[in-house]
Design a protein around this motif. Structure first.
Motif, mmCIF file in Angstrom:
data_model
loop_
_atom_site.group_PDB
_atom_site.id
_atom_site.type_symbol
_atom_site.label_atom_id
_atom_site.label_comp_id
_atom_site.label_asym_id
_atom_site.label_seq_id
_atom_site.Cartn_x
_atom_site.Cartn_y
_atom_site.Cartn_z
ATOM 1 N N CYS A 120 -25.744 -15.190 25.467
ATOM 2 C CA CYS A 120 -25.177 -16.539 25.345
ATOM 3 C C CYS A 120 -25.918 -17.344 24.290
ATOM 4 C CB CYS A 120 -25.245 -17.270 26.684
ATOM 5 S SG CYS A 120 -24.259 -16.489 27.940
ATOM 6 N N GLU A 174 -28.248 -14.300 29.600
ATOM 7 C CA GLU A 174 -28.680 -15.498 28.894
ATOM 8 C C GLU A 174 -28.920 -15.207 27.404
ATOM 9 O OE1 GLU A 174 -31.248 -17.543 31.491
ATOM 10 O OE2 GLU A 174 -31.609 -19.191 30.104
ATOM 11 N N MET A 179 -27.607 -22.489 32.068
ATOM 12 C CA MET A 179 -28.709 -21.661 31.537
ATOM 13 C C MET A 179 -29.625 -22.512 30.658
ATOM 14 S SD MET A 179 -26.567 -18.303 30.421
ATOM 15 C CE MET A 179 -25.923 -17.150 31.626
#
Ligand code: DC
Length: 212
Positions: A57, A54, A89
């Motif tokens: 990203c 995460e 996410m």
């Protein structure tokens, strides 16, 4: 005027968004392209949906090369899969939220904007003037997507497109962060048995009724 359009993949929401934007002289933002651009950047650095984290990203969202949203490469099934994974996410969604709201607050065209995606009416722009939720039978949508991809020169087969779409639909609708669902005040249009012109005519009648 701000128009929010949400809906499932290949439901016709993108086409409707473009047509309404052209008709009323509004700016258009395809928010799915933002998630796809993040997905493409991850694939470009050798990532796959199983080896992303995460933090990485989110970092990409803040450094997003916005020109990628216009790159035809974001339209592949590989990118679509990656986009669907990153879109689940919560931190990614938050990182892209401001960008979407800023676009609607100050669109390039001062007449207003049309944003299409999955959570525009429910989360990004809950005060949009008019909201649509576009859906269609999954077999019809998979058929449309297969045709689209073949026209783009990609070699795909209907059963594979259907399976991928079922998987992504489930992820989009069941994720905890902004799942795909109609806003309470959205106008719902099922495009399964409608062509592009019929969808536009119906949506136009709602917008005109709203504008008085
Ligand atoms: O509409 P699309 O197929 O280009 O969207 C790509 C992916 O991004 C899809 O899995 C849904 C997700 N998405 C999202 O979660 N929220 C948005 N506002 C737009 C797209």
């Amino acid at each position: 005027m701000i128009i929010a359009i949400d809906g499932s993949a290949a439901s016709g929401k993108g086409t409707l968004a473009k047509q309404l934007a052209a008709h009323f002289g509004l700016s258009h933002l395809d928010t799915g392209a933002l998630y796809r651009a993040v997905g493409l950047q991850l694939l470009n650095v050798g990532k796959n949906p199983k080896n992303i984290n995460e933090y990485q990203c989110v970092k990409l969202c803040f450094e997003l090369d916005i020109t990628l949203t216009k790159n035809p490469l974001i339209r592949s099934e590989k990118v679509a899969e990656m986009a669907s994974v990153v879109a689940a996410m919560p931190a990614v969604r938050l990182a892209l939220l401001d960008l979407q709201r800023q676009f609607a607050a100050a669109p390039p065209n001062p007449n207003g904007a049309v944003l299409d995606g999955r959570d525009i009416g429910t989360l990004v722009l809950p005060d949009a003037d008019i909201k649509f939720f576009i859906d269609a039978d999954i077999h019809i949508r998979a058929g449309r997507r297969t045709k689209e991809l073949l026209q783009l020169g990609q070699s795909v087969m209907f059963p594979d497109v259907l399976t991928d779409m079922q998987e992504r639909d489930t992820r989009d609708r069941s994720r905890s962060a902004s799942p795909l669902r109609p806003a309470d005040d959205a106008i719902i249009i099922d495009t399964s048995k409608m062509d592009v012109d019929a969808v536009m005519t119906l949506a136009l009648s709602h917008v005109i009724a709203y504008s008085g």
